[in-house]
Design a protein around this motif. Structure first.
Motif, PDB file in Angstrom:
ATOM      1  N   GLU A  99     102.426  73.468  76.371  1.00 14.34           N
ATOM      2  CA  GLU A  99     103.126  73.819  75.399  1.00 14.34           C
ATOM      3  C   GLU A  99     104.564  73.137  75.253  1.00 14.34           C
ATOM      4  O   GLU A  99     105.122  72.949  74.243  1.00 14.34           O
ATOM      5  N   GLU A 100     105.012  73.126  76.432  1.00 16.54           N
ATOM      6  CA  GLU A 100     106.460  72.736  76.591  1.00 16.54           C
ATOM      7  C   GLU A 100     106.202  71.205  76.192  1.00 16.54           C
ATOM      8  O   GLU A 100     107.299  70.686  75.667  1.00 16.54           O
ATOM      9  N   SER A 101     105.356  70.419  76.935  1.00 16.01           N
ATOM     10  CA  SER A 101     105.187  68.990  76.408  1.00 16.01           C
ATOM     11  C   SER A 101     105.142  68.741  74.809  1.00 16.01           C
ATOM     12  O   SER A 101     105.848  67.862  74.189  1.00 16.01           O
TER      13      SER A 101
ATOM     14  N   PHE B  14     107.566  67.335  69.786  1.00 14.38           N
ATOM     15  CA  PHE B  14     107.800  67.298  68.266  1.00 14.38           C
ATOM     16  C   PHE B  14     109.412  67.323  68.051  1.00 14.38           C
ATOM     17  O   PHE B  14     109.814  66.938  66.845  1.00 14.38           O
ATOM     18  N   ARG B  15     109.881  67.698  69.130  1.00 13.82           N
ATOM     19  CA  ARG B  15     111.491  67.838  68.971  1.00 13.82           C
ATOM     20  C   ARG B  15     112.027  66.171  68.937  1.00 13.82           C
ATOM     21  O   ARG B  15     112.985  65.786  67.866  1.00 13.82           O
TER      22      ARG B  15
ATOM     23  N   GLN C  82     108.014  68.134  57.745  1.00 11.28           N
ATOM     24  CA  GLN C  82     106.752  68.020  58.310  1.00 11.28           C
ATOM     25  C   GLN C  82     106.767  68.358  60.139  1.00 11.28           C
ATOM     26  O   GLN C  82     106.181  69.008  60.496  1.00 11.28           O
ATOM     27  N   ASN C  83     107.627  67.277  60.520  1.00 12.63           N
ATOM     28  CA  ASN C  83     107.845  67.433  61.945  1.00 12.63           C
ATOM     29  C   ASN C  83     108.588  68.611  62.431  1.00 12.63           C
ATOM     30  O   ASN C  83     108.064  69.181  63.456  1.00 12.63           O
ATOM     31  N   GLN C  84     109.387  69.237  61.615  1.00  6.87           N
ATOM     32  CA  GLN C  84     109.995  70.590  61.923  1.00  6.87           C
ATOM     33  C   GLN C  84     108.940  71.665  61.909  1.00  6.87           C
ATOM     34  O   GLN C  84     108.967  72.657  62.767  1.00  6.87           O
ATOM     35  N   GLY C  85     108.065  71.640  61.088  1.00  8.88           N
ATOM     36  CA  GLY C  85     107.044  72.604  61.011  1.00  8.88           C
ATOM     37  C   GLY C  85     105.967  72.659  62.263  1.00  8.88           C
ATOM     38  O   GLY C  85     105.703  73.463  62.736  1.00  8.88           O
ATOM     39  N   GLN C  86     105.879  71.102  62.769  1.00 10.31           N
ATOM     40  CA  GLN C  86     105.114  71.045  63.938  1.00 10.31           C
ATOM     41  C   GLN C  86     105.857  71.574  65.390  1.00 10.31           C
ATOM     42  O   GLN C  86     105.383  72.089  65.728  1.00 10.31           O
ATOM     43  N   LEU C  87     107.002  71.320  64.823  1.00 11.98           N
ATOM     44  CA  LEU C  87     107.951  71.844  66.085  1.00 11.98           C
ATOM     45  C   LEU C  87     108.035  73.412  66.165  1.00 11.98           C
ATOM     46  O   LEU C  87     107.982  74.000  67.314  1.00 11.98           O
ATOM     47  N   ASP C  88     107.987  74.016  64.971  1.00  5.63           N
ATOM     48  CA  ASP C  88     108.098  75.662  64.824  1.00  5.63           C
ATOM     49  C   ASP C  88     106.524  75.831  65.595  1.00  5.63           C
ATOM     50  O   ASP C  88     106.707  77.072  66.332  1.00  5.63           O
ATOM     51  N   THR C  89     105.616  75.511  65.044  1.00  3.41           N
ATOM     52  CA  THR C  89     104.419  75.936  65.594  1.00  3.41           C
ATOM     53  C   THR C  89     104.298  75.659  67.312  1.00  3.41           C
ATOM     54  O   THR C  89     103.801  76.624  67.862  1.00  3.41           O
TER      55      THR C  89
END
Length: 437
Positions: free
Chosen positions: A95-97, A102-103, A167-174
Protein backbone atom coordinates in the motif's frame (compact mmCIF):
# COMPACT_ATOMS: atom_id res chain seq x y z
CA UNK A 1 -88.10 -74.87 72.33
CA UNK A 2 -88.88 -72.58 75.25
CA UNK A 3 -90.64 -69.26 74.92
CA UNK A 4 -87.45 -67.30 75.65
CA UNK A 5 -85.59 -69.01 72.83
CA UNK A 6 -88.43 -68.17 70.43
CA UNK A 7 -88.21 -64.54 71.43
CA UNK A 8 -84.41 -64.52 70.97
CA UNK A 9 -84.74 -66.12 67.50
CA UNK A 10 -87.29 -63.55 66.44
CA UNK A 11 -85.06 -60.71 67.64
CA UNK A 12 -82.08 -62.15 65.71
CA UNK A 13 -84.17 -62.52 62.53
CA UNK A 14 -85.41 -58.93 62.84
CA UNK A 15 -81.86 -57.65 63.33
CA UNK A 16 -80.60 -59.58 60.32
CA UNK A 17 -83.51 -58.35 58.21
CA UNK A 18 -82.92 -54.72 59.27
CA UNK A 19 -79.20 -54.98 58.51
CA UNK A 20 -79.96 -56.52 55.11
CA UNK A 21 -82.46 -53.78 54.33
CA UNK A 22 -79.96 -51.09 55.30
CA UNK A 23 -77.29 -52.72 53.15
CA UNK A 24 -79.58 -52.84 50.12
CA UNK A 25 -80.68 -49.24 50.59
CA UNK A 26 -78.73 -46.88 48.20
CA UNK A 27 -76.24 -44.58 49.96
CA UNK A 28 -74.98 -41.25 48.65
CA UNK A 29 -71.39 -41.39 47.34
CA UNK A 30 -68.72 -40.22 49.77
CA UNK A 31 -67.62 -36.56 49.49
CA UNK A 32 -64.84 -35.85 46.99
CA UNK A 33 -61.67 -34.56 48.60
CA UNK A 34 -60.61 -31.25 46.98
CA UNK A 35 -58.60 -28.14 47.75
CA UNK A 36 -60.42 -24.82 47.86
CA UNK A 37 -59.71 -21.11 47.58
CA UNK A 38 -61.67 -17.88 47.52
CA UNK A 39 -62.49 -15.43 44.74
CA UNK A 40 -60.77 -12.15 45.61
CA UNK A 41 -60.08 -8.72 44.18
CA UNK A 42 -56.54 -7.57 43.50
CA UNK A 43 -54.31 -5.86 40.95
CA UNK A 44 -53.22 -8.31 38.26
CA UNK A 45 -50.33 -8.05 35.82
CA UNK A 46 -50.09 -10.22 32.73
CA UNK A 47 -46.55 -11.42 32.12
CA UNK A 48 -44.91 -13.19 29.21
CA UNK A 49 -41.90 -15.32 30.03
CA UNK A 50 -39.23 -16.43 27.56
CA UNK A 51 -35.69 -17.77 27.52
CA UNK A 52 -32.78 -16.27 25.64
CA UNK A 53 -29.13 -15.25 25.81
CA UNK A 54 -27.29 -12.17 26.96
CA UNK A 55 -25.62 -10.12 24.24
CA UNK A 56 -24.10 -6.71 23.64
CA UNK A 57 -26.66 -4.31 22.20
CA UNK A 58 -24.06 -3.11 19.68
CA UNK A 59 -21.47 -5.47 18.19
CA UNK A 60 -18.98 -4.60 15.44
CA UNK A 61 -16.82 -6.83 13.25
CA UNK A 62 -13.38 -5.30 12.69
CA UNK A 63 -11.96 -6.36 9.32
CA UNK A 64 -9.94 -4.99 6.43
CA UNK A 65 -10.10 -5.17 2.64
CA UNK A 66 -6.29 -5.19 2.60
CA UNK A 67 -4.48 -8.47 1.97
CA UNK A 68 -1.33 -9.03 3.97
CA UNK A 69 0.29 -10.63 7.00
CA UNK A 70 -0.96 -9.59 10.44
CA UNK A 71 2.17 -8.04 11.97
CA UNK A 72 0.83 -7.09 15.42
CA UNK A 73 -2.19 -7.16 17.72
CA UNK A 74 -2.11 -4.80 20.68
CA UNK A 75 -5.25 -6.13 22.42
CA UNK A 76 -6.56 -9.37 23.85
CA UNK A 77 -10.04 -10.69 24.60
CA UNK A 78 -11.72 -8.77 27.40
CA UNK A 79 -9.75 -5.54 26.89
CA UNK A 80 -11.73 -2.30 26.91
CA UNK A 81 -10.83 0.06 24.06
CA UNK A 82 -11.85 3.55 22.99
CA UNK A 83 -13.02 4.64 19.56
CA UNK A 84 -10.01 5.34 17.31
CA UNK A 85 -7.56 3.28 19.38
CA UNK A 86 -5.06 1.22 17.34
CA UNK A 87 -5.81 -2.49 17.63
CA UNK A 88 -3.39 -4.10 15.18
CA UNK A 89 -1.25 -3.68 12.10
CA UNK A 90 -1.31 -5.47 8.73
CA UNK A 91 1.77 -5.47 6.48
CA UNK A 92 1.41 -2.25 4.48
CA UNK A 93 4.46 -2.22 2.20
CA UNK A 94 2.40 -2.79 -0.96
CA UNK A 95 0.00 0.00 0.00
CA UNK A 96 2.88 2.38 0.75
CA UNK A 97 4.38 1.59 -2.67
CA UNK A 98 1.05 2.31 -4.36
CA UNK A 99 0.77 5.62 -2.49
CA UNK A 100 4.26 6.66 -3.60
CA UNK A 101 3.48 5.69 -7.22
CA UNK A 102 0.27 7.72 -7.39
CA UNK A 103 1.81 10.68 -5.60
CA UNK A 104 4.46 10.73 -8.34
CA UNK A 105 1.76 10.50 -11.00
CA UNK A 106 -0.14 13.40 -9.45
CA UNK A 107 3.03 15.53 -9.26
CA UNK A 108 3.91 14.75 -12.90
CA UNK A 109 0.40 15.61 -14.08
CA UNK A 110 0.43 18.87 -12.13
CA UNK A 111 3.81 19.79 -13.69
CA UNK A 112 2.38 19.22 -17.18
CA UNK A 113 -0.54 21.47 -16.28
CA UNK A 114 1.90 24.23 -15.40
CA UNK A 115 3.73 23.73 -18.70
CA UNK A 116 0.51 23.94 -20.71
CA UNK A 117 -0.54 27.04 -18.80
CA UNK A 118 2.80 28.66 -19.73
CA UNK A 119 2.24 27.69 -23.38
CA UNK A 120 -1.21 29.26 -23.22
CA UNK A 121 0.28 32.54 -22.03
CA UNK A 122 2.69 32.49 -24.94
CA UNK A 123 -0.08 31.53 -27.37
CA UNK A 124 -2.15 34.48 -26.20
CA UNK A 125 0.78 36.86 -26.72
CA UNK A 126 1.43 35.47 -30.22
CA UNK A 127 -2.24 35.87 -31.08
CA UNK A 128 -2.34 39.48 -29.92
CA UNK A 129 0.86 40.23 -31.92
CA UNK A 130 -0.59 38.54 -35.03
CA UNK A 131 -3.75 40.60 -34.79
CA UNK A 132 -1.68 43.81 -34.90
CA UNK A 133 0.36 42.59 -37.89
CA UNK A 134 -2.79 41.65 -39.78
CA UNK A 135 -4.25 45.05 -39.00
CA UNK A 136 -1.08 46.66 -40.40
CA UNK A 137 -1.34 44.27 -43.37
CA UNK A 138 2.09 42.88 -42.63
CA UNK A 139 0.81 39.34 -41.96
CA UNK A 140 -1.85 37.33 -43.75
CA UNK A 141 -5.19 36.16 -42.41
CA UNK A 142 -4.03 32.53 -42.49
CA UNK A 143 -1.26 33.35 -40.03
CA UNK A 144 -3.90 34.78 -37.66
CA UNK A 145 -6.03 31.66 -37.97
CA UNK A 146 -3.03 29.43 -37.16
CA UNK A 147 -2.37 31.43 -33.98
CA UNK A 148 -6.01 31.15 -32.90
CA UNK A 149 -6.00 27.38 -33.57
CA UNK A 150 -2.81 26.88 -31.56
CA UNK A 151 -4.40 28.71 -28.61
CA UNK A 152 -7.50 26.52 -28.72
CA UNK A 153 -5.41 23.35 -28.95
CA UNK A 154 -3.45 24.29 -25.85
CA UNK A 155 -6.69 25.14 -24.00
CA UNK A 156 -7.97 21.63 -24.83
CA UNK A 157 -4.70 20.09 -23.67
CA UNK A 158 -5.01 21.99 -20.39
CA UNK A 159 -8.56 20.74 -19.79
CA UNK A 160 -7.49 17.15 -20.53
CA UNK A 161 -4.45 17.40 -18.32
CA UNK A 162 -6.56 18.71 -15.43
CA UNK A 163 -8.75 15.61 -15.77
CA UNK A 164 -5.60 13.50 -15.64
CA UNK A 165 -4.61 15.25 -12.42
CA UNK A 166 -8.08 14.54 -10.95
CA UNK A 167 -7.87 10.88 -12.00
CA UNK A 168 -4.43 10.44 -10.47
CA UNK A 169 -5.58 12.22 -7.31
CA UNK A 170 -8.51 9.80 -7.02
CA UNK A 171 -6.17 6.84 -7.35
CA UNK A 172 -3.92 8.41 -4.71
CA UNK A 173 -6.90 8.84 -2.37
CA UNK A 174 -7.81 5.17 -2.86
CA UNK A 175 -4.23 4.11 -2.14
CA UNK A 176 -4.19 6.28 0.99
CA UNK A 177 -7.51 4.74 2.12
CA UNK A 178 -6.14 1.22 1.60
CA UNK A 179 -3.03 2.22 3.52
CA UNK A 180 -5.18 3.42 6.41
CA UNK A 181 -7.12 0.12 6.39
CA UNK A 182 -3.88 -1.70 7.02
CA UNK A 183 -3.96 -0.18 10.52
CA UNK A 184 -6.85 -1.67 12.51
CA UNK A 185 -8.60 0.86 14.77
CA UNK A 186 -11.61 0.61 17.11
CA UNK A 187 -14.78 2.01 15.48
CA UNK A 188 -16.61 2.36 18.84
CA UNK A 189 -15.96 2.38 22.56
CA UNK A 190 -16.30 -1.22 23.69
CA UNK A 191 -14.77 -4.52 24.75
CA UNK A 192 -12.87 -7.07 22.67
CA UNK A 193 -15.19 -10.09 22.57
CA UNK A 194 -13.34 -12.43 20.20
CA UNK A 195 -10.08 -12.63 18.25
CA UNK A 196 -10.36 -14.51 14.95
CA UNK A 197 -6.71 -14.18 13.84
CA UNK A 198 -3.27 -14.44 15.43
CA UNK A 199 -0.12 -12.48 14.69
CA UNK A 200 1.59 -13.94 11.64
CA UNK A 201 -1.56 -15.18 9.95
CA UNK A 202 -2.48 -13.85 6.52
CA UNK A 203 -5.47 -11.54 6.20
CA UNK A 204 -7.25 -12.06 2.89
CA UNK A 205 -9.34 -8.94 2.55
CA UNK A 206 -11.36 -7.91 -0.49
CA UNK A 207 -14.27 -5.70 -1.43
CA UNK A 208 -16.48 -8.76 -1.93
CA UNK A 209 -15.84 -10.74 1.26
CA UNK A 210 -14.59 -9.62 4.65
CA UNK A 211 -11.97 -11.47 6.64
CA UNK A 212 -12.91 -10.62 10.23
CA UNK A 213 -9.92 -10.05 12.49
CA UNK A 214 -11.78 -9.46 15.75
CA UNK A 215 -15.24 -8.86 17.20
CA UNK A 216 -15.97 -6.11 19.69
CA UNK A 217 -19.08 -4.87 21.46
CA UNK A 218 -20.27 -2.25 23.90
CA UNK A 219 -20.82 -4.08 27.18
CA UNK A 220 -22.10 -0.90 28.80
CA UNK A 221 -25.39 -1.58 26.96
CA UNK A 222 -26.44 -5.20 27.34
CA UNK A 223 -29.65 -6.94 26.28
CA UNK A 224 -31.31 -10.32 26.22
CA UNK A 225 -32.44 -11.71 22.89
CA UNK A 226 -35.30 -14.08 23.67
CA UNK A 227 -37.68 -16.18 21.56
CA UNK A 228 -41.37 -15.59 22.25
CA UNK A 229 -44.24 -17.72 20.93
CA UNK A 230 -46.57 -16.30 18.29
CA UNK A 231 -49.55 -16.25 20.69
CA UNK A 232 -47.71 -14.14 23.27
CA UNK A 233 -45.71 -11.75 21.06
CA UNK A 234 -48.85 -9.88 19.91
CA UNK A 235 -49.22 -8.41 23.40
CA UNK A 236 -45.62 -7.16 23.67
CA UNK A 237 -44.70 -3.58 22.78
CA UNK A 238 -41.53 -1.52 22.84
CA UNK A 239 -41.08 0.11 26.23
CA UNK A 240 -42.81 -2.65 28.25
CA UNK A 241 -41.18 -3.22 31.64
CA UNK A 242 -39.34 -6.50 32.09
CA UNK A 243 -37.42 -8.46 34.68
CA UNK A 244 -34.30 -10.40 33.69
CA UNK A 245 -32.86 -13.38 35.54
CA UNK A 246 -29.40 -14.61 34.52
CA UNK A 247 -28.80 -18.30 35.18
CA UNK A 248 -25.24 -17.69 36.40
CA UNK A 249 -26.41 -15.01 38.87
CA UNK A 250 -29.50 -16.64 40.43
CA UNK A 251 -29.57 -14.45 43.52
CA UNK A 252 -30.27 -11.22 41.64
CA UNK A 253 -32.86 -9.85 39.23
CA UNK A 254 -32.22 -7.06 36.73
CA UNK A 255 -34.71 -4.48 35.48
CA UNK A 256 -35.10 -3.85 31.79
CA UNK A 257 -37.36 -2.67 29.01
CA UNK A 258 -38.34 -4.09 25.64
CA UNK A 259 -36.22 -2.30 23.03
CA UNK A 260 -37.35 -4.19 19.91
CA UNK A 261 -39.96 -6.73 18.82
CA UNK A 262 -38.91 -8.78 15.81
CA UNK A 263 -41.13 -8.94 12.74
CA UNK A 264 -39.42 -11.89 11.06
CA UNK A 265 -40.89 -15.24 12.14
CA UNK A 266 -38.58 -18.07 13.20
CA UNK A 267 -40.31 -21.28 11.99
CA UNK A 268 -39.02 -24.60 13.28
CA UNK A 269 -40.03 -27.98 11.81
CA UNK A 270 -42.14 -26.36 9.04
CA UNK A 271 -44.89 -28.46 7.53
CA UNK A 272 -44.96 -30.99 10.38
CA UNK A 273 -47.11 -31.53 13.45
CA UNK A 274 -44.19 -30.21 15.52
CA UNK A 275 -44.10 -26.85 13.68
CA UNK A 276 -43.36 -23.98 16.06
CA UNK A 277 -43.38 -20.26 15.23
CA UNK A 278 -41.53 -17.77 17.40
CA UNK A 279 -40.31 -14.18 17.21
CA UNK A 280 -37.20 -12.56 18.67
CA UNK A 281 -37.76 -9.95 21.37
CA UNK A 282 -34.85 -7.86 22.68
CA UNK A 283 -34.91 -6.66 26.28
CA UNK A 284 -32.35 -4.02 27.27
CA UNK A 285 -30.94 -4.06 30.81
CA UNK A 286 -31.00 -0.80 32.75
CA UNK A 287 -27.91 -1.77 34.80
CA UNK A 288 -25.86 -4.51 33.11
CA UNK A 289 -23.97 -6.91 35.42
CA UNK A 290 -20.20 -6.58 35.38
CA UNK A 291 -19.64 -10.32 35.76
CA UNK A 292 -21.92 -11.49 32.96
CA UNK A 293 -20.28 -11.69 29.51
CA UNK A 294 -22.34 -12.10 26.32
CA UNK A 295 -23.71 -15.56 25.61
CA UNK A 296 -24.97 -16.39 29.11
CA UNK A 297 -28.43 -17.96 29.39
CA UNK A 298 -31.15 -15.72 30.77
CA UNK A 299 -34.92 -15.63 31.28
CA UNK A 300 -37.12 -12.56 30.84
CA UNK A 301 -40.53 -11.78 32.31
CA UNK A 302 -42.29 -9.01 30.38
CA UNK A 303 -45.24 -7.15 31.92
CA UNK A 304 -47.64 -6.59 29.04
CA UNK A 305 -50.81 -5.40 30.83
CA UNK A 306 -52.04 -4.49 34.32
CA UNK A 307 -55.67 -4.48 35.51
CA UNK A 308 -56.55 -2.80 38.78
CA UNK A 309 -58.90 -4.27 41.43
CA UNK A 310 -60.28 -7.17 39.39
CA UNK A 311 -61.78 -10.52 40.42
CA UNK A 312 -59.11 -13.21 40.41
CA UNK A 313 -58.81 -16.93 41.14
CA UNK A 314 -55.82 -19.28 41.11
CA UNK A 315 -54.98 -20.11 37.53
CA UNK A 316 -55.35 -23.86 38.10
CA UNK A 317 -58.97 -23.42 39.26
CA UNK A 318 -60.19 -22.72 35.70
CA UNK A 319 -60.71 -25.84 33.62
CA UNK A 320 -62.38 -26.68 30.32
CA UNK A 321 -65.54 -28.74 29.90
CA UNK A 322 -67.61 -29.42 26.80
CA UNK A 323 -71.00 -27.71 26.83
CA UNK A 324 -73.77 -30.23 26.23
CA UNK A 325 -76.55 -29.56 23.75
CA UNK A 326 -79.23 -27.39 25.31
CA UNK A 327 -77.04 -26.50 28.29
CA UNK A 328 -76.71 -22.86 29.31
CA UNK A 329 -73.56 -21.49 27.72
CA UNK A 330 -73.33 -18.66 30.18
CA UNK A 331 -73.37 -14.91 29.54
CA UNK A 332 -71.59 -13.44 26.51
CA UNK A 333 -68.11 -12.07 27.08
CA UNK A 334 -68.08 -8.46 28.31
CA UNK A 335 -67.69 -5.74 25.71
CA UNK A 336 -65.48 -2.70 25.61
CA UNK A 337 -62.34 -2.01 27.53
CA UNK A 338 -62.06 -5.42 29.20
CA UNK A 339 -62.47 -7.23 25.91
CA UNK A 340 -59.68 -5.16 24.35
CA UNK A 341 -57.38 -6.19 27.16
CA UNK A 342 -58.16 -9.80 26.29
CA UNK A 343 -57.27 -9.32 22.63
CA UNK A 344 -54.10 -11.40 22.85
CA UNK A 345 -55.20 -14.88 21.67
CA UNK A 346 -54.72 -17.85 23.95
CA UNK A 347 -53.37 -21.23 22.91
CA UNK A 348 -56.91 -22.58 23.07
CA UNK A 349 -58.25 -19.89 20.75
CA UNK A 350 -55.57 -20.75 18.19
CA UNK A 351 -56.14 -24.48 18.40
CA UNK A 352 -56.92 -24.72 14.73
CA UNK A 353 -59.75 -25.22 12.26
CA UNK A 354 -63.24 -26.21 13.44
CA UNK A 355 -63.73 -29.96 13.87
CA UNK A 356 -67.52 -30.12 14.28
CA UNK A 357 -67.24 -30.93 17.99
CA UNK A 358 -68.68 -28.61 20.66
CA UNK A 359 -66.13 -26.02 21.73
CA UNK A 360 -65.12 -26.51 25.37
CA UNK A 361 -66.11 -23.76 27.78
CA UNK A 362 -64.04 -22.41 30.62
CA UNK A 363 -65.65 -23.29 33.94
CA UNK A 364 -65.21 -22.90 37.69
CA UNK A 365 -66.68 -25.18 40.36
CA UNK A 366 -68.26 -23.04 43.10
CA UNK A 367 -68.80 -24.64 46.52
CA UNK A 368 -72.27 -24.03 48.04
CA UNK A 369 -73.04 -23.85 51.76
CA UNK A 370 -74.15 -27.52 51.75
CA UNK A 371 -70.73 -28.48 50.34
CA UNK A 372 -72.09 -29.32 46.89
CA UNK A 373 -70.43 -27.87 43.82
CA UNK A 374 -72.03 -25.87 41.03
CA UNK A 375 -70.36 -25.69 37.63
CA UNK A 376 -70.19 -22.07 36.42
CA UNK A 377 -69.24 -21.05 32.89
CA UNK A 378 -66.89 -18.05 33.04
CA UNK A 379 -64.92 -15.75 30.78
CA UNK A 380 -61.32 -14.92 31.61
CA UNK A 381 -59.17 -11.84 31.12
CA UNK A 382 -55.45 -11.48 31.60
CA UNK A 383 -53.41 -13.95 33.65
CA UNK A 384 -50.26 -13.76 35.73
CA UNK A 385 -48.10 -16.72 36.65
CA UNK A 386 -50.41 -17.71 39.51
CA UNK A 387 -53.78 -15.99 39.05
CA UNK A 388 -56.27 -15.30 36.29
CA UNK A 389 -58.84 -12.52 35.91
CA UNK A 390 -62.50 -13.61 35.95
CA UNK A 391 -64.84 -11.33 34.04
CA UNK A 392 -68.17 -12.94 34.95
CA UNK A 393 -69.84 -15.99 36.50
CA UNK A 394 -68.66 -15.60 40.12
CA UNK A 395 -68.59 -12.95 42.82
CA UNK A 396 -66.03 -11.80 45.34
CA UNK A 397 -65.89 -14.13 48.34
CA UNK A 398 -67.19 -17.23 46.54
CA UNK A 399 -65.46 -20.45 47.51
CA UNK A 400 -64.16 -22.41 44.53
CA UNK A 401 -62.39 -25.71 43.89
CA UNK A 402 -58.78 -25.34 42.73
CA UNK A 403 -57.48 -28.92 42.81
CA UNK A 404 -56.32 -31.63 42.57
CA UNK A 405 -55.82 -31.33 38.85
CA UNK A 406 -57.16 -34.75 37.82
CA UNK A 407 -60.27 -34.36 39.96
CA UNK A 408 -60.93 -30.86 38.70
CA UNK A 409 -60.23 -31.55 35.03
CA UNK A 410 -61.96 -34.95 34.60
CA UNK A 411 -63.74 -36.39 37.61
CA UNK A 412 -65.64 -33.63 39.43
CA UNK A 413 -69.27 -33.27 38.32
CA UNK A 414 -71.96 -30.65 38.87
CA UNK A 415 -73.87 -31.31 42.14
CA UNK A 416 -71.28 -33.57 43.79
CA UNK A 417 -70.52 -33.17 47.48
CA UNK A 418 -66.97 -32.20 48.36
CA UNK A 419 -64.84 -31.83 51.43
CA UNK A 420 -61.69 -29.83 51.89
CA UNK A 421 -58.29 -31.48 52.08
CA UNK A 422 -55.15 -29.66 53.24
CA UNK A 423 -53.25 -27.87 50.47
CA UNK A 424 -49.75 -29.09 49.73
CA UNK A 425 -50.93 -32.71 49.60
CA UNK A 426 -48.63 -34.91 47.59
CA UNK A 427 -51.37 -35.89 45.08
CA UNK A 428 -52.22 -34.39 41.73
CA UNK A 429 -52.64 -30.94 43.14
CA UNK A 430 -49.04 -30.00 42.47
CA UNK A 431 -49.47 -30.55 38.74
CA UNK A 432 -52.42 -28.20 38.53
CA UNK A 433 -50.09 -25.26 37.89
CA UNK A 434 -49.48 -26.64 34.46
CA UNK A 435 -53.16 -26.55 33.44
CA UNK A 436 -53.45 -24.06 30.61
CA UNK A 437 -56.66 -22.09 30.43
Amino acid sequence: MTKGRWILAVIILLAVGFATAQGLKPHPPPPVEVTMSTVKRQDLTRTVTAAGHLQARETVKVSSNVTGDLLSLSVKEGDHVNAGQVLGQIDKRLEESAVAQFRGAVASAVAQVLQIQASLVQDQRDLDRMKKLVAEKVASTSDLEKAETLLKLDEGRLAGQKQTVAQNQGQLDTALYNLSRATLTAPIDGTILELDHKVGERIRGSDFSEDVVLLMGGLADMEVKAEVGEHEVVGIHEGDDATVEIDAIPEKQFKGKVVAVGKNAQIKNPGTDAEVTTFFVRVGLETPPDAAPPGMSAAVSIATATHKNVLTVPIQAVTSRETKKGEDKGPPPPKGETEVARAAPSAEAAAGAPTGKPKPSKVLFVVAKDNTVKQRIVHTGIASRTDVEILDGVEEGDTIVDGPYRTLARELQDGQTVKSEPKGDGGDGKSSKGDRI
